[in-house]
Design a protein around this motif. Sequence first.
Motif, PDB file in Angstrom:
ATOM      1  N   VAL A 123      39.776  39.336  26.602  1.00  0.00           N
ATOM      2  CA  VAL A 123      39.816  37.941  27.047  1.00  0.00           C
ATOM      3  C   VAL A 123      38.682  37.234  26.308  1.00  0.00           C
ATOM      4  O   VAL A 123      37.535  37.692  26.333  1.00  0.00           O
ATOM      5  CB  VAL A 123      39.616  37.822  28.576  1.00  0.00           C
ATOM      6  CG1 VAL A 123      39.654  36.347  28.993  1.00  0.00           C
ATOM      7  CG2 VAL A 123      40.685  38.614  29.326  1.00  0.00           C
ATOM      8  N   CYS A 124      39.015  36.140  25.646  1.00  0.00           N
ATOM      9  CA  CYS A 124      38.012  35.385  24.896  1.00  0.00           C
ATOM     10  C   CYS A 124      37.789  34.060  25.615  1.00  0.00           C
ATOM     11  O   CYS A 124      38.752  33.353  25.918  1.00  0.00           O
ATOM     12  CB  CYS A 124      38.511  35.168  23.470  1.00  0.00           C
ATOM     13  SG  CYS A 124      37.349  34.293  22.422  1.00  0.00           S
ATOM     14  N   ALA A 168      36.129  32.519  34.825  1.00  0.00           N
ATOM     15  CA  ALA A 168      37.574  32.792  34.739  1.00  0.00           C
ATOM     16  C   ALA A 168      37.832  34.037  33.905  1.00  0.00           C
ATOM     17  O   ALA A 168      38.692  34.868  34.238  1.00  0.00           O
ATOM     18  CB  ALA A 168      38.286  31.588  34.134  1.00  0.00           C
ATOM     19  N   GLY A 169      37.063  34.182  32.824  1.00  0.00           N
ATOM     20  CA  GLY A 169      37.251  35.324  31.935  1.00  0.00           C
ATOM     21  C   GLY A 169      36.937  36.636  32.626  1.00  0.00           C
ATOM     22  O   GLY A 169      37.708  37.593  32.557  1.00  0.00           O
ATOM     23  N   LEU A 170      35.783  36.680  33.309  1.00  0.00           N
ATOM     24  CA  LEU A 170      35.384  37.926  33.982  1.00  0.00           C
ATOM     25  C   LEU A 170      36.374  38.293  35.087  1.00  0.00           C
ATOM     26  O   LEU A 170      36.724  39.457  35.255  1.00  0.00           O
ATOM     27  CB  LEU A 170      33.986  37.773  34.584  1.00  0.00           C
ATOM     28  CG  LEU A 170      32.812  38.298  33.731  1.00  0.00           C
ATOM     29  CD1 LEU A 170      31.499  38.109  34.459  1.00  0.00           C
ATOM     30  CD2 LEU A 170      33.005  39.762  33.347  1.00  0.00           C
ATOM     31  N   THR A 171      36.824  37.278  35.831  1.00  0.00           N
ATOM     32  CA  THR A 171      37.786  37.536  36.905  1.00  0.00           C
ATOM     33  C   THR A 171      39.006  38.240  36.332  1.00  0.00           C
ATOM     34  O   THR A 171      39.494  39.222  36.872  1.00  0.00           O
ATOM     35  CB  THR A 171      38.203  36.198  37.560  1.00  0.00           C
ATOM     36  OG1 THR A 171      37.018  35.528  37.939  1.00  0.00           O
ATOM     37  CG2 THR A 171      39.101  36.406  38.762  1.00  0.00           C
ATOM     38  N   LYS A 172      39.462  37.725  35.188  1.00  0.00           N
ATOM     39  CA  LYS A 172      40.669  38.295  34.582  1.00  0.00           C
ATOM     40  C   LYS A 172      40.416  39.715  34.059  1.00  0.00           C
ATOM     41  O   LYS A 172      41.196  40.627  34.336  1.00  0.00           O
ATOM     42  CB  LYS A 172      41.115  37.381  33.443  1.00  0.00           C
ATOM     43  CG  LYS A 172      42.312  37.860  32.736  1.00  0.00           C
ATOM     44  CD  LYS A 172      43.162  36.732  32.284  1.00  0.00           C
ATOM     45  CE  LYS A 172      44.517  37.280  31.916  1.00  0.00           C
ATOM     46  NZ  LYS A 172      45.273  36.376  31.139  1.00  0.00           N
ATOM     47  N   GLN A 194      28.341  36.160  37.887  1.00  0.00           N
ATOM     48  CA  GLN A 194      29.769  36.394  38.132  1.00  0.00           C
ATOM     49  C   GLN A 194      30.188  37.853  38.154  1.00  0.00           C
ATOM     50  O   GLN A 194      31.278  38.171  38.643  1.00  0.00           O
ATOM     51  CB  GLN A 194      30.612  35.669  37.060  1.00  0.00           C
ATOM     52  CG  GLN A 194      30.356  34.183  36.945  1.00  0.00           C
ATOM     53  CD  GLN A 194      30.615  33.429  38.247  1.00  0.00           C
ATOM     54  OE1 GLN A 194      31.366  33.889  39.112  1.00  0.00           O
ATOM     55  NE2 GLN A 194      29.966  32.279  38.419  1.00  0.00           N
ATOM     56  N   LEU A 195      29.337  38.729  37.605  1.00  0.00           N
ATOM     57  CA  LEU A 195      29.728  40.134  37.456  1.00  0.00           C
ATOM     58  C   LEU A 195      30.044  40.775  38.808  1.00  0.00           C
ATOM     59  O   LEU A 195      29.300  40.588  39.771  1.00  0.00           O
ATOM     60  CB  LEU A 195      28.554  40.875  36.810  1.00  0.00           C
ATOM     61  CG  LEU A 195      28.818  42.074  35.926  1.00  0.00           C
ATOM     62  CD1 LEU A 195      29.699  41.691  34.747  1.00  0.00           C
ATOM     63  CD2 LEU A 195      27.490  42.610  35.394  1.00  0.00           C
TER      64      LEU A 195
END
Length: 450
Positions: A27-28, A72-76, A116-117
């Motif tokens: 995911v970028c 959003a990226g980390l969630t995904k 977010q981690l």
Amino acid sequence: MNILVVGAGYVGLVTAACLANKTNRVVCVDTDPKKLAKLASGQIPIYEPGLKEIVDAAVSNKYLTFELGIKAGLTKVESESTEPTLVFIAVGTPQGEDGSADLRYVLAAAREIGQQLTQPAIVINKSTVPVGTAESVKGEVAWQLFQRKCFIEFDVASNPEFLKEGAAIEDFFKPDRIVIGTDNENTKANMLKLYRPFVDDEKRLLTVGVKEAELIKYASNAMLATRISFMNEIANICDRYGIDVEDVRQGVGMDSRIGPAFLKAGCGYGGSCFPKDVQALVRIAQSVGVEPLVLNGVESRNKKQKQYLFEHIVAKMGKDLTGRKIAVWGLAFKPETDDMREASSIDLIRALCHAGAQVVAHDPVAKEVAEQVFADLIRNGRLTLVDHAMAATQDADALALVTEWAEYKTADLDALKQSLKAAIVFDGRNHLNPVVMKQHGFHYAGVGRV
Ligand SMILES: NC(=O)C1=CN([C@@H]2O[C@H](COP(=O)(O)OP(=O)(O)OC[C@H]3O[C@@H](n4cnc5c(N)ncnc54)[C@H](O)[C@@H]3O)[C@@H](O)[C@H]2O)C=CC1
Ligand SMILES: O=C(O)[C@H]1O[C@H](OP(=O)(O)OP(=O)(O)OC[C@H]2O[C@@H](n3ccc(=O)[nH]c3=O)[C@H](O)[C@@H]2O)[C@H](O)[C@@H](O)[C@@H]1O
């Protein structure tokens, strides 16, 4: 492996697409909604040969997706991940006011990662950063986790990038070396697993300490810049003696201890990295009490070399260029890119306009970027940008070549001579053949050429 790449610029986008191409789930993310909108509609925000093809392939195979922002990226990524997430930081490290690397984007990314981690992660600095930055990133992530009262295992590694713009995909898939900076065995194992598919020989995977990796990046760029400045100085000596620098380059480069690469004299190096990284290394040296004598020289020679074309034009045509029309071929800092950061064309065109000249310039891909860089000169009528090389030279008093695009090498010399008012060519990249140019009746001046 499951990967988050923070930053969808030259390095982030290439890294994301190439890693996804080797069947990693990537995911970028970027903070720039315009960039993401382009990517979502299948457009590539930068000109980089081959990038569109691999982005398209990775997206259609569902190995690569884009999201707005780290959260959003980390969630995904984390929703699909059972092993530690690899989080690459590939954001800009522009030059700060005092020349040192401005780490605000790197540290902001680290902060947000810490906020977010939710699962174990390895954070990997791909941005070019000063010695000790991995430690600062570690501190930032740890502080955010502490504030959230979370205990999540994480590590920070350094993995500098050595790709060249214009050849980024090839460089990523066929690297001379991949530098992995870590003091942690688990991180090392994960990084080796990730990168093994990119090398033909395990020896190309160099594992070193974190600080060593950070310094390898600056030392590499500074060494390359040193070679260029050195050869530019030699070319200036060649000018005085009437010696051909191309012969000197060949003779020097044949020594296997020196090698032939990166010895081309010209009108100075540009781009987003050499100028800023040499200056950042100057600051790194000074910060620990080392006087950067060599590095200062590299930078001074480059600044002076960027005036080379203008000085030679003035020597031939006089200081006052009022009423003179000068054609410029090439605006990007090098061929195969539309990047104009620190391009030598900027110094030349501004100096020409300041001296009263009317400039008409061409570049095969950088016109759109140039419209922004030179908005003031275009508005006040001093500079015109054209779509065809020969449209620039029409009735010009001289031509200056600043970027060695292939199409300039194969230009029809008879047509060129006819279109120019005076057959005068200043070649800032030693791109054209002096003998052929003279045979065609041009007054030809390269950099250190006879
Ligand atoms: N351009 C090149 O050829 C190379 C660059 N480098 C280094 O790599 C780093 C990145 O360089 P480029 O890719 O050229 O920069 P760039 O400016 O093209 O891209 C950086 C991207 O990061 C995004 N960004 C900034 N903060 C963010 C955040 N918190 N979350 C998500 N996205 C964020 C920006 O919007 C931008 O799109 C720099 O340190 C540079 O020195 C290293 C090797 C080659
Ligand atoms: O850290 C970075 O960003 C990158 O910087 C450079 O890559 P790049 O700036 O894309 O371009 P180069 O091909 O290195 O050219 C830089 C400048 O040097 C000039 N140059 C290059 C070679 C040469 O012999 N002479 C010379 O004047 C080019 O015209 C150009 O203006 C390095 O080559 C990459 O390894 C590095 O990853």
